[in-house]
Design a protein around this motif. Sequence first.
Motif, short mmCIF file in Angstrom:
data_model
loop_
_atom_site.label_atom_id
_atom_site.label_comp_id
_atom_site.label_asym_id
_atom_site.label_seq_id
_atom_site.Cartn_x
_atom_site.Cartn_y
_atom_site.Cartn_z
N THR A 72 0.73 -1.22 -0.23
CA THR A 72 0.04 -0.05 0.05
C THR A 72 0.80 0.97 -0.09
N LEU A 73 0.56 2.19 -1.07
CA LEU A 73 1.19 3.76 -0.89
C LEU A 73 0.20 4.49 -0.57
N SER A 74 0.58 5.50 0.27
CA SER A 74 -0.44 6.39 0.64
C SER A 74 0.17 7.77 0.36
N CYS A 75 -0.92 8.55 0.24
CA CYS A 75 -0.93 10.08 -0.27
C CYS A 75 -1.94 10.89 0.64
N SER A 76 -1.33 12.07 1.16
CA SER A 76 -2.44 12.92 1.68
C SER A 76 -2.21 14.40 1.30
N GLN A 77 -3.07 15.30 1.38
CA GLN A 77 -2.85 16.62 0.69
C GLN A 77 -3.62 17.44 1.73
N THR A 78 -3.05 18.69 1.63
CA THR A 78 -3.60 19.98 2.69
C THR A 78 -4.38 20.85 1.92
#
Lengths: 109, 111
Positions: free
Chosen positions: A20-26
């Motif tokens: 699993t690869l993760s990504c977050s954004q603000t």
Amino acid sequence: DAMVIQNPRYQVTQFGKPVTLSCSQTLNHNVMYWYQQKSSQAPKLLFHYYDKDFNNEADTPDNFQSRRPNTSFCFLDIRSPGLGDAAMYLCATGGRGYTFGSGTRLTVV
Amino acid sequence: DQQVKQNSPSLSVQEGRISILNCDYTNSMFDYFLWYKKYPAEGPTFLISISSIKDKNEDGRFTVFLNKSAKHLSLHIVPSQPGDSAVYFCGAKNRDDKIIFGKGTRLHILP
């Protein structure tokens, strides 16, 4: 600063072992994209979300899945990585000019 | 079949001179074009864009030209600086808002 953050930067996984690869954004943007980029090739769109509405590209293998539990986070799941899945995976938020994360380089051994 | 083509894998330009990166596309439905710059181990960074209703857009040292009849766009960087050495991706969007990218051109600025 508004950002797109991808973790980890480098991921090594075994052939056939789920990853699993993760990504977050603000940026609080309602659209998020996952691209796959292999060496010397164009980034290729795998899928995107418009809010929670998932949109798969026609040629994205079933081996690739995604989850978006909330606006900020998006995950790319590779169920059974093969050697051909080794690539840079880029996450981006939408807008006129996308904002990309730094990418996760996946190695399959 | 590639809808967005960058036919030059690499380009070397002397510092201070003009760098011209080219891009061709095949889909006449594209209505928005973008250029991204990418350093090693980083994600692409948005540089400049142009709508299909225009033929030129300028931002500092960067100018993008669009020739719709030829389905061709170009990015001009003048004067070229050492920090411009990077891979440049051309991208195109249609109404579905998804960017289709070219393979990129690696620009080397020579001292």
